[in-house]
Design a protein around this motif. Structure first.
Motif, PDB file in Angstrom:
ATOM      1  N   GLN A 172       0.755  -1.184  -0.009  1.00 16.92           N
ATOM      2  CA  GLN A 172       0.030   0.043   0.031  1.00 16.92           C
ATOM      3  C   GLN A 172       0.784   1.239   0.066  1.00 16.92           C
ATOM      4  OE1 GLN A 172      -2.296  -0.756   3.325  1.00 16.92           O
ATOM      5  NE2 GLN A 172      -4.123  -1.651   2.149  1.00 16.92           N
ATOM      6  N   GLY A 216      -7.130   2.607   4.534  1.00 17.70           N
ATOM      7  CA  GLY A 216      -8.592   2.785   3.812  1.00 17.70           C
ATOM      8  C   GLY A 216      -8.639   4.393   3.395  1.00 17.70           C
ATOM      9  N   ALA A 221      -9.635   2.945  -2.280  1.00 13.20           N
ATOM     10  CA  ALA A 221      -9.377   3.279  -0.975  1.00 13.20           C
ATOM     11  C   ALA A 221      -8.783   2.065  -0.386  1.00 13.20           C
ATOM     12  CB  ALA A 221     -10.434   4.093  -0.194  1.00 13.20           C
ATOM     13  N   ALA A 222      -9.531   0.746  -0.539  1.00 13.00           N
ATOM     14  CA  ALA A 222      -8.883  -0.448  -0.073  1.00 13.00           C
ATOM     15  C   ALA A 222      -7.641  -0.809  -0.387  1.00 13.00           C
ATOM     16  CB  ALA A 222     -10.120  -1.650  -0.326  1.00 13.00           C
ATOM     17  N   SER A 248      -8.608   7.580   0.942  1.00 13.12           N
ATOM     18  CA  SER A 248      -9.036   7.678  -0.423  1.00 13.12           C
ATOM     19  C   SER A 248      -7.598   7.967  -1.012  1.00 13.12           C
ATOM     20  CB  SER A 248      -9.951   8.857  -0.655  1.00 13.12           C
ATOM     21  OG  SER A 248      -9.629  10.121  -0.126  1.00 13.12           O
TER      22      SER A 248
END
Length: 140
Positions: free
Chosen positions: A17, A38, A32-33, A40
């Motif tokens: 991420q 999470g 967002a996941a 945006s």
């Protein structure tokens, strides 16, 4: 959970991420996941352009900037140097370092650690006194 108890899959997810946030592949439509916490994609894209020192320099207001000398999150070596350089021509910027203090302005000795933040403590009395003095003399 202690750092050495974090499952490798969680670490790999955060690394993936974080790499996406830093990459050219991040677009406003990135889910967002797929991103840290999470949050945006527009949030992460805006954060890339956020320069707090430039914003502060443009305010033209009195500023009281405090720095813990033992802070490993906002460091004297990197962050404070940027602040001092960026605000060098602004006499309304009062920058002070509290050498024994960590990020939360808790005094201590030696390198600060995350565990130190979880221990109930009191803010350095010198920090409180300096804030009160700065505010009471028409700076704030």
């Amino acid at each position: 959970m202690l750092p050495d108890q974090v499952p490798p899959a969680i670490i790999e997810t955060f690394q993936r991420q974080g790499a996406l946030v830093d990459s050219a592949e991040l677009t406003p439509s990135t889910p967002a996941a797929d991103l840290p916490f999470g949050l945006s994609a527009p949030y992460w894209l805006e954060l890339r352009d956020y320069d707090p020192v430039a914003i502060a320099a443009g305010l033209g207001k009195p500023m009281f900037i405090l720095q813990g000398g033992r802070d490993y999150q906002v460091t004297v070596a990197d962050d404070l140097v940027r602040r001092r350089t960026g605000l060098a021509g602004h006499p309304e910027a009062d920058i002070r370092v509290y050498e024994a203090d960590n990020h939360l302005f808790f005094p201590g000795a030696g390198p600060s650690t995350p565990a130190e933040h979880g221990t109930p403590q009191h803010v350095d009395p010198a920090v409180i006194a300096d804030i009160a003095h700065w505010l009471s003399h028409g700076q704030g």
